[in-house]
Structure formats: C-alpha cells, structure tokens
Design a protein around this motif. Sequence first.
Motif, PDB file in Angstrom:
ATOM      1  N   ALA A  74      55.168  30.586  15.387  1.00  0.00           N
ATOM      2  CA  ALA A  74      56.352  31.017  14.762  1.00  0.00           C
ATOM      3  C   ALA A  74      56.941  29.575  14.001  1.00  0.00           C
ATOM      4  O   ALA A  74      57.267  29.996  12.654  1.00  0.00           O
ATOM      5  N   MET A  75      56.998  28.461  14.416  1.00  0.00           N
ATOM      6  CA  MET A  75      57.520  27.477  13.898  1.00  0.00           C
ATOM      7  C   MET A  75      56.657  26.812  12.769  1.00  0.00           C
ATOM      8  O   MET A  75      56.989  26.485  11.503  1.00  0.00           O
ATOM      9  N   ARG A  76      55.133  26.850  12.901  1.00  0.00           N
ATOM     10  CA  ARG A  76      54.524  26.565  11.921  1.00  0.00           C
ATOM     11  C   ARG A  76      54.706  27.439  10.446  1.00  0.00           C
ATOM     12  O   ARG A  76      54.455  27.226   9.542  1.00  0.00           O
ATOM     13  N   GLU A  77      55.070  28.714  10.638  1.00  0.00           N
ATOM     14  CA  GLU A  77      55.447  29.423   9.631  1.00  0.00           C
ATOM     15  C   GLU A  77      56.740  29.174   8.925  1.00  0.00           C
ATOM     16  O   GLU A  77      57.082  29.350   7.786  1.00  0.00           O
ATOM     17  N   LYS A  78      57.476  28.511   9.589  1.00  0.00           N
ATOM     18  CA  LYS A  78      58.810  27.932   9.085  1.00  0.00           C
ATOM     19  C   LYS A  78      58.806  26.306   8.775  1.00  0.00           C
ATOM     20  O   LYS A  78      59.581  26.044   7.712  1.00  0.00           O
ATOM     21  N   ALA A 167      76.106  29.617   1.663  1.00  0.00           N
ATOM     22  CA  ALA A 167      76.219  30.794   2.442  1.00  0.00           C
ATOM     23  C   ALA A 167      74.897  30.959   3.195  1.00  0.00           C
ATOM     24  O   ALA A 167      74.929  31.122   4.255  1.00  0.00           O
ATOM     25  N   ARG A 168      73.715  31.016   2.362  1.00  0.00           N
ATOM     26  CA  ARG A 168      72.528  31.087   2.981  1.00  0.00           C
ATOM     27  C   ARG A 168      71.992  30.384   3.929  1.00  0.00           C
ATOM     28  O   ARG A 168      71.349  30.320   5.001  1.00  0.00           O
ATOM     29  N   TRP A 169      72.233  28.851   3.420  1.00  0.00           N
ATOM     30  CA  TRP A 169      71.670  27.702   4.188  1.00  0.00           C
ATOM     31  C   TRP A 169      72.713  27.535   5.478  1.00  0.00           C
ATOM     32  O   TRP A 169      71.984  27.221   6.540  1.00  0.00           O
ATOM     33  N   GLU A 170      73.946  27.867   5.447  1.00  0.00           N
ATOM     34  CA  GLU A 170      74.718  27.882   6.775  1.00  0.00           C
ATOM     35  C   GLU A 170      74.128  28.817   7.742  1.00  0.00           C
ATOM     36  O   GLU A 170      74.048  28.803   8.972  1.00  0.00           O
ATOM     37  N   ALA A 171      73.814  30.280   7.243  1.00  0.00           N
ATOM     38  CA  ALA A 171      73.344  31.293   7.947  1.00  0.00           C
ATOM     39  C   ALA A 171      72.050  30.859   8.670  1.00  0.00           C
ATOM     40  O   ALA A 171      71.595  31.182   9.917  1.00  0.00           O
ATOM     41  N   THR A 172      70.991  30.286   7.939  1.00  0.00           N
ATOM     42  CA  THR A 172      69.762  29.648   8.323  1.00  0.00           C
ATOM     43  C   THR A 172      70.058  28.788   9.719  1.00  0.00           C
ATOM     44  O   THR A 172      69.361  28.645  10.530  1.00  0.00           O
ATOM     45  N   VAL A 173      70.911  27.782   9.329  1.00  0.00           N
ATOM     46  CA  VAL A 173      71.343  26.725  10.391  1.00  0.00           C
ATOM     47  C   VAL A 173      71.844  27.580  11.502  1.00  0.00           C
ATOM     48  O   VAL A 173      71.400  27.087  12.675  1.00  0.00           O
ATOM     49  N   ALA A 174      72.523  28.546  11.496  1.00  0.00           N
ATOM     50  CA  ALA A 174      73.247  29.219  12.804  1.00  0.00           C
ATOM     51  C   ALA A 174      72.036  29.923  13.183  1.00  0.00           C
ATOM     52  O   ALA A 174      71.901  29.790  14.553  1.00  0.00           O
ATOM     53  N   ALA A 175      71.013  30.656  12.824  1.00  0.00           N
ATOM     54  CA  ALA A 175      69.841  31.026  13.281  1.00  0.00           C
ATOM     55  C   ALA A 175      69.109  29.866  14.194  1.00  0.00           C
ATOM     56  O   ALA A 175      68.770  30.195  15.147  1.00  0.00           O
ATOM     57  N   SER A 176      68.902  28.919  13.705  1.00  0.00           N
ATOM     58  CA  SER A 176      68.170  27.695  14.265  1.00  0.00           C
ATOM     59  C   SER A 176      68.966  27.086  15.178  1.00  0.00           C
ATOM     60  O   SER A 176      68.052  27.005  16.393  1.00  0.00           O
ATOM     61  N   GLU A 178      70.993  28.914  17.333  1.00  0.00           N
ATOM     62  CA  GLU A 178      70.720  29.666  18.335  1.00  0.00           C
ATOM     63  C   GLU A 178      69.329  29.811  19.060  1.00  0.00           C
ATOM     64  O   GLU A 178      69.023  30.203  20.228  1.00  0.00           O
ATOM     65  N   SER A 179      68.413  29.509  18.096  1.00  0.00           N
ATOM     66  CA  SER A 179      66.835  29.396  18.514  1.00  0.00           C
ATOM     67  C   SER A 179      66.655  28.168  19.406  1.00  0.00           C
ATOM     68  O   SER A 179      65.870  28.192  20.403  1.00  0.00           O
ATOM     69  N   VAL A 180      67.338  27.158  18.880  1.00  0.00           N
ATOM     70  CA  VAL A 180      67.263  25.833  19.887  1.00  0.00           C
ATOM     71  C   VAL A 180      67.984  26.394  21.172  1.00  0.00           C
ATOM     72  O   VAL A 180      67.412  25.829  22.148  1.00  0.00           O
ATOM     73  N   LYS A 181      68.963  26.975  21.293  1.00  0.00           N
ATOM     74  CA  LYS A 181      69.767  27.124  22.569  1.00  0.00           C
ATOM     75  C   LYS A 181      69.127  27.756  23.515  1.00  0.00           C
ATOM     76  O   LYS A 181      68.615  27.619  24.537  1.00  0.00           O
ATOM     77  N   GLU A 182      68.354  29.186  22.980  1.00  0.00           N
ATOM     78  CA  GLU A 182      67.530  29.608  23.764  1.00  0.00           C
ATOM     79  C   GLU A 182      66.380  29.082  24.298  1.00  0.00           C
ATOM     80  O   GLU A 182      66.154  29.437  25.502  1.00  0.00           O
ATOM     81  N   GLU A 183      65.811  28.363  23.550  1.00  0.00           N
ATOM     82  CA  GLU A 183      64.571  27.610  23.997  1.00  0.00           C
ATOM     83  C   GLU A 183      64.849  26.666  25.094  1.00  0.00           C
ATOM     84  O   GLU A 183      64.223  26.404  26.171  1.00  0.00           O
ATOM     85  N   ALA A 184      65.821  25.987  24.701  1.00  0.00           N
ATOM     86  CA  ALA A 184      66.159  24.518  25.497  1.00  0.00           C
ATOM     87  C   ALA A 184      66.609  25.346  26.936  1.00  0.00           C
ATOM     88  O   ALA A 184      66.430  24.769  28.019  1.00  0.00           O
ATOM     89  N   GLU A 185      67.504  26.526  26.882  1.00  0.00           N
ATOM     90  CA  GLU A 185      67.928  27.134  28.281  1.00  0.00           C
ATOM     91  C   GLU A 185      66.616  27.670  28.926  1.00  0.00           C
ATOM     92  O   GLU A 185      66.793  27.715  30.251  1.00  0.00           O
ATOM     93  N   ARG A 186      65.737  28.183  28.249  1.00  0.00           N
ATOM     94  CA  ARG A 186      64.782  28.682  28.950  1.00  0.00           C
ATOM     95  C   ARG A 186      63.882  27.592  29.552  1.00  0.00           C
ATOM     96  O   ARG A 186      63.417  27.708  30.793  1.00  0.00           O
TER      97      ARG A 186
END
Length: 190
Positions: A74-78, A167-176, A178-186
């Motif tokens: 998934a990260m290789r696609e990004k 606006a798009r940049w900050e939305a992309t960062v917010a999603a990143s 959240e993804s970092v939070k989920e993976e680190a907590e997992r």
Amino acid sequence: MTGRSLARSAAWTAGVATVAAGSWAGLVSGALPVDLGVGRRIRPLGPQAVDIAAPQEAVFDVIAQPYLGRATRAMREKVQVLERGSDMVLAAHITPLGSRWKAVTVETVRFTRPNRVDFRLVRGPVPYVVESFTLAEEAAGTRLVYEGKLGTDLWGAGTWWGTKVAARWEATVAASLESVKEEAERRALL
C-alpha cells in the motif's frame, strides 16, 4: 469570414485550448512546476497534532519505514524512493486526485532520530514547501506535530492557487497522521 480563415481560427482556438488544458493538468499534477520567484507569497501549513499511544521510537519507525526500510504494498503505491542516503532520501509522493488524475510531488526527506522528520519540496504543484514532523515523548505515549510553509508565485493568482493546494495538502497530511497513529498503536500492542 471566409471558409479558410474560419478553419484557421478554429484550429488556433483548438490549439490554445489544448495548450491551456495541458498546462492546467501539468500544474495540478506537479508535472509542470511553475517557479518564477516573482510575487512569492508564503502561507503556513498546520499545525496539526495527534497523540499516539506508542513510544516515540516506534512512531518514528512507522514514519521512516517507507523511506528507509521495506515499504508495504500500500505504501509503495504512495511513496517511491528515488535515491537513498544514510539520513536522507529523495522520494516521489503520489496523491490520487479523483479517478483519473494523480499528483506527484518529489521531496527530500531528512531523518533526525528519534524526534524529527523534515520534508522539502523539489517538484510539485507549487514552487516552495517545507514541512516537519516533530515527535515528543509524553506520559501517555508520543505527540506528533506537523507544521510547514507553502509558497506560491504571481501575487494574488498564486495566493488563490496556494489556498487550493494547501487544502488538499493538509487533508493528505491529516490522513497520513491518522495512518501513522493506527500503525504505531497496533505495533505497540504486539
């Protein structure tokens, strides 16, 4: 107007429309960066903060993994690492813009373990972006803070474009984040 001049006018109009559409697509996707250095305006990005129930080192490792380690499919696609050094990489970041378009930004990413990751735009839809992720150890885990600056050229027109991109940049960062939070907590639960 004669038939010939009408055909010439139509061809010229079609050519201008094609160039305009291609230029717009190149600007939006980052393939045609505009860096004139004239009328430069800088605006803030963030700050955005997220509290993560995981140790600082674990959060840093999640952020650094697609750049310094082996990225998931998934990260290789990004993220595609173009060049790698000991503490810095040159990476292409791919952001979908709907079903047909994608933006590709190229950035240097510098790592200062365990508390900072810095990004500097090399190529993208605007001429200037610098950003950072800072990590601070807290009682309940780690606080991850994102901050940056985005610059555009051409005075008011650039300001308008910068508002759209930010606006798009900050939305992309917010999603990143959240993804970092989920993976680190997992990972912290393992």
